[in-house]
Design a protein around this motif. Sequence first.
Motif, PDB file in Angstrom:
ATOM      1  N   LYS A  14       1.770   5.371   0.095  1.00  0.00           N
ATOM      2  CA  LYS A  14       2.008   4.075   0.490  1.00  0.00           C
ATOM      3  C   LYS A  14       3.267   3.271   0.005  1.00  0.00           C
ATOM      4  CE  LYS A  14      -2.992   3.248   0.022  1.00  0.00           C
ATOM      5  NZ  LYS A  14      -4.246   2.774  -0.451  1.00  0.00           N
ATOM      6  N   VAL A  16       5.197   0.065  -0.862  1.00  0.00           N
ATOM      7  CA  VAL A  16       4.755  -1.505  -1.040  1.00  0.00           C
ATOM      8  C   VAL A  16       6.051  -2.313  -1.464  1.00  0.00           C
ATOM      9  CG1 VAL A  16       2.630  -1.236  -1.415  1.00  0.00           C
ATOM     10  CG2 VAL A  16       3.905  -1.400  -3.390  1.00  0.00           C
ATOM     11  N   LYS A  23       2.179  -4.262   1.883  1.00  0.00           N
ATOM     12  CA  LYS A  23       2.115  -2.839   2.573  1.00  0.00           C
ATOM     13  C   LYS A  23       3.489  -2.929   3.450  1.00  0.00           C
ATOM     14  CE  LYS A  23      -2.597  -1.796   2.484  1.00  0.00           C
ATOM     15  NZ  LYS A  23      -3.533  -1.166   3.437  1.00  0.00           N
ATOM     16  N   LYS A  26       3.125   3.757   5.510  1.00  0.00           N
ATOM     17  CA  LYS A  26       2.694   4.879   4.990  1.00  0.00           C
ATOM     18  C   LYS A  26       3.717   6.140   5.101  1.00  0.00           C
ATOM     19  CE  LYS A  26      -2.246   4.112   4.629  1.00  0.00           C
ATOM     20  NZ  LYS A  26      -3.533   4.134   5.275  1.00  0.00           N
ATOM     21  N   TYR A  27       4.137   6.936   4.278  1.00  0.00           N
ATOM     22  CA  TYR A  27       5.060   7.847   4.230  1.00  0.00           C
ATOM     23  C   TYR A  27       4.918   9.163   3.859  1.00  0.00           C
ATOM     24  CZ  TYR A  27       9.942   9.639   3.869  1.00  0.00           C
ATOM     25  OH  TYR A  27      11.125  10.186   3.940  1.00  0.00           O
ATOM     26  N   ASN A  46       3.661   2.009  10.288  1.00  0.00           N
ATOM     27  CA  ASN A  46       4.735   1.131   9.925  1.00  0.00           C
ATOM     28  C   ASN A  46       3.833  -0.287  10.087  1.00  0.00           C
ATOM     29  OD1 ASN A  46       6.800  -0.329   9.594  1.00  0.00           O
ATOM     30  ND2 ASN A  46       7.983   0.683  10.974  1.00  0.00           N
ATOM     31  N   TYR A  47       3.852  -0.971   9.015  1.00  0.00           N
ATOM     32  CA  TYR A  47       3.516  -2.537   9.095  1.00  0.00           C
ATOM     33  C   TYR A  47       4.471  -3.445   9.217  1.00  0.00           C
ATOM     34  CZ  TYR A  47      -0.541  -0.108   6.746  1.00  0.00           C
ATOM     35  OH  TYR A  47      -1.617   0.948   6.560  1.00  0.00           O
ATOM     36  N   ASP A  83       3.106   2.986  -4.229  1.00  0.00           N
ATOM     37  CA  ASP A  83       1.886   2.548  -4.569  1.00  0.00           C
ATOM     38  C   ASP A  83       0.763   3.783  -4.904  1.00  0.00           C
ATOM     39  OD1 ASP A  83       0.124   0.812  -5.813  1.00  0.00           O
ATOM     40  OD2 ASP A  83      -0.533   0.059  -3.859  1.00  0.00           O
TER      41      ASP A  83
END
Length: 83
Positions: A14, A16, A23, A26-27, A46-47, A83
């Motif tokens: 994650k 951040v 957030k 996620k990668y 992707n957020y 994170d």
Amino acid sequence: MAKPNKKLPERVVKVVCTGCGAKLFKYHKNGKGALVKCFKERVAVNYCENACHCPSCHQMFAREQIIRGAAAYKIIGGKAKID
């Protein structure tokens, strides 16, 4: 220069924002080093509404670049962390 490996690494981290803790995405990260660049093809979720800007505090955390022939986010030092 060689392009990044097409096979995605199994490790998902994650990413951040260091300013507000929101957030970013996620990668699929390869290796154990610091987060310097993120290839767009390895982003799982992707957020962010705007590319390279935090969805919460709207601070710019990266720049879009072409690295080794592939589109990537070049992380600005200290703006994003794992994170």
